[in-house]
Design an enzyme around this catalytic site. Structure first.
Site, PDB file in Angstrom:
ATOM      1  N   ALA A  34       0.864  -1.196   0.000  1.00  0.00           N
ATOM      2  CA  ALA A  34       0.000   0.000   0.000  1.00  0.00           C
ATOM      3  C   ALA A  34       0.895   1.239   0.000  1.00  0.00           C
ATOM      4  O   ALA A  34       0.778   2.121   0.849  1.00  0.00           O
ATOM      5  CB  ALA A  34      -0.964  -0.009   1.180  1.00  0.00           C
ATOM      6  N   LEU A  35       1.775   1.262  -0.964  1.00  0.00           N
ATOM      7  CA  LEU A  35       2.879   2.233  -0.942  1.00  0.00           C
ATOM      8  C   LEU A  35       2.433   3.671  -1.137  1.00  0.00           C
ATOM      9  O   LEU A  35       1.525   3.965  -1.912  1.00  0.00           O
ATOM     10  CB  LEU A  35       3.898   1.862  -2.027  1.00  0.00           C
ATOM     11  CG  LEU A  35       4.492   0.457  -1.903  1.00  0.00           C
ATOM     12  CD1 LEU A  35       5.536   0.232  -2.999  1.00  0.00           C
ATOM     13  CD2 LEU A  35       5.104   0.221  -0.524  1.00  0.00           C
ATOM     14  N   GLY A  38       5.957   8.160   1.481  1.00  0.00           N
ATOM     15  CA  GLY A  38       6.874   7.823   2.579  1.00  0.00           C
ATOM     16  C   GLY A  38       7.750   6.636   2.202  1.00  0.00           C
ATOM     17  O   GLY A  38       8.977   6.659   2.339  1.00  0.00           O
ATOM     18  N   HIS A  39       7.097   5.594   1.669  1.00  0.00           N
ATOM     19  CA  HIS A  39       7.863   4.414   1.230  1.00  0.00           C
ATOM     20  C   HIS A  39       8.833   4.783   0.109  1.00  0.00           C
ATOM     21  O   HIS A  39       9.970   4.316   0.073  1.00  0.00           O
ATOM     22  CB  HIS A  39       6.920   3.327   0.717  1.00  0.00           C
ATOM     23  CG  HIS A  39       5.940   2.815   1.718  1.00  0.00           C
ATOM     24  ND1 HIS A  39       4.602   3.097   1.654  1.00  0.00           N
ATOM     25  CD2 HIS A  39       6.106   2.040   2.810  1.00  0.00           C
ATOM     26  CE1 HIS A  39       3.972   2.506   2.655  1.00  0.00           C
ATOM     27  NE2 HIS A  39       4.861   1.855   3.376  1.00  0.00           N
ATOM     28  N   SER A 187       0.687   7.448   6.052  1.00  0.00           N
ATOM     29  CA  SER A 187       0.604   6.088   6.580  1.00  0.00           C
ATOM     30  C   SER A 187      -0.416   5.322   5.757  1.00  0.00           C
ATOM     31  O   SER A 187      -1.437   5.892   5.340  1.00  0.00           O
ATOM     32  CB  SER A 187       0.155   6.128   8.051  1.00  0.00           C
ATOM     33  OG  SER A 187      -0.230   4.836   8.472  1.00  0.00           O
ATOM     34  N   SER A 188      -0.155   4.051   5.536  1.00  0.00           N
ATOM     35  CA  SER A 188      -1.095   3.236   4.766  1.00  0.00           C
ATOM     36  C   SER A 188      -2.469   3.242   5.434  1.00  0.00           C
ATOM     37  O   SER A 188      -3.494   3.198   4.757  1.00  0.00           O
ATOM     38  CB  SER A 188      -0.596   1.801   4.665  1.00  0.00           C
ATOM     39  OG  SER A 188       0.737   1.793   4.241  1.00  0.00           O
TER      40      SER A 188
END
Ligand SMILES: Nc1ncnc2c1ncn2[C@@H]1O[C@H](COP(=O)(O)OP(=O)(O)OP(=O)(O)O)[C@@H](O)[C@H]1O
Ligand SMILES: CC(C)(CO)[C@@H](O)C(=O)[O-]
Ligand code: BAL
Length: 287
Positions: A34-35, A38-39, A187-188
């Site tokens: 669930a990118l 942030g990722h 956040s996811s």
């Protein structure tokens, strides 16, 4: 050519062997998918430090202490793979549960100290699950470096301790938290917020930054934390699970920030979604 996706440890190892043979330095970015941006910031940090970047996507059942949370966790592998391909990632390792935990799997990596309190107190078994899966990912990938987000600050501390204690030869990089325009940490789980909850969620970072400013220079923490807790609740959160001031390095509780760097960490519930965040607190110029 497309982003290669491998699902077995044997395939991962075969590729890593080829890269190592060519003298490449390998970077690892573990995720649960669930990118979001942030990722991708972690991927870019890894690319800046390594010749090859492996992203892992595994929704690790062992770190979920709620079956409902595991069931609702967002999953979007095809979109994730497309974004990683655009970022120039070299390999996506996306194993199934049976590849990570085959029949008979019986080992748990448990880190004392830094995993106690905060999220550790409220999500029993969570950090055992994280430490176990991350130790496996480190050993499976034999990466030289691994990048984790400071948004999960206690997780980063647990992983640093685990790698040091187990003599795993990997450098752990902490990357700063990427935020939405209003300051909410990406956040996811944000995807589960209602539009109203999403707009109110900004109360978390607003309260954290105001409290961090007041704590800088050594003021007594207790009244400042009590006021921050009230403003989070007044801002629309249903529950503040914890709001604590800790030493930035070993996460020991801190009453005031007059010597070394500290961290202010929070977990709070809004719309039935649990959000976490944290900010640094410095001793101030006169310390
Ligand atoms: N906003 C962010 N900025 C930088 N790194 C982040 C951010 N959000 C997550 N990460 C990092 O990405 C890595 C994978 O995290 P994960 O897949 O759990 O995403 P997540 O958005 O934190 O999801 P959730 O907290 O809802 O489980 C972790 O190292 C985490 O700290
Ligand atoms: C580090 C991690 C990928 C281990 O499952 C997970 O805890 C996460 O996404 O932060
Ligand atoms: N981002 C940390 C993983 C979890 O919440 O389970």
């Amino acid at each position: 050519m497309g982003l290669p996706i491998v699902r077995s440890v044997a395939e991962l190892r075969a590729q890593v062997r080829l890269w190592r043979g060519a003298g490449d330095r390998i970077g690892l970015v573990p995720t649960m998918g669930a990118l979001h941006e942030g990722h991708l910031s972690l991927v870019r940090a890894a690319r800046g430090r390594a010749d090859r970047v492996i992203v892992t996507l595994f929704v690790n059942p062992r770190q979920f202490n709620s079956a409902e949370d595991l069931r609702l966790y967002p999953r979007s592998e095809a979109e994730d793979a497309a974004r990683l391909e655009t970022e120039g990632v070299d390999l996506l390792f996306a194993p199934g549960v049976e590849a990570m935990y085959p029949e008979g799997f019986s080992t748990t990596v448990s880190v004392k100290g830094v995993s106690e309190g905060l999220c550790g107190a409220h999500r029993p078994g969570h950090f055992d699950g994280v430490a176990t899966v991350v130790a496996k990912l480190f050993l499976q990938s034999q990466a030289d470096i691994a990048v984790f987000g400071e948004k999960d600050y206690q997780q980063l501390a647990v992983i640093r301790r685990m790698a040091q204690d187990l003599d795993i030869p990997i450098e752990i990089i902490g990357a700063s938290t990427v935020r939405a325009a209003d300051g909410l940490a990406l956040s996811s789980r944000n995807a589960r917020l209602s539009p109203e909850g999403r707009s109110r969620a900004v109360a978390l970072i607003t309260a954290l930054t105001a409290a961090a400013d007041q704590l800088t220079g050594g003021a007594e923490a207790e009244p400042i934390l009590a006021a921050a807790r009230r403003s989070i609740l007044e801002g629309g959160f249903g529950e503040v699970e914890y709001l604590e001031l800790r030493d930035a390095a070993d996460l020991a509780p801190v009453q005031r920030v007059d010597r070394s760097a500290a961290r202010l960490l929070v977990a709070a519930w809004i719309d039935g979604v649990r959000l976490i965040d944290n900010v640094p607190v410095w001793p101030g110029p006169e310390a």
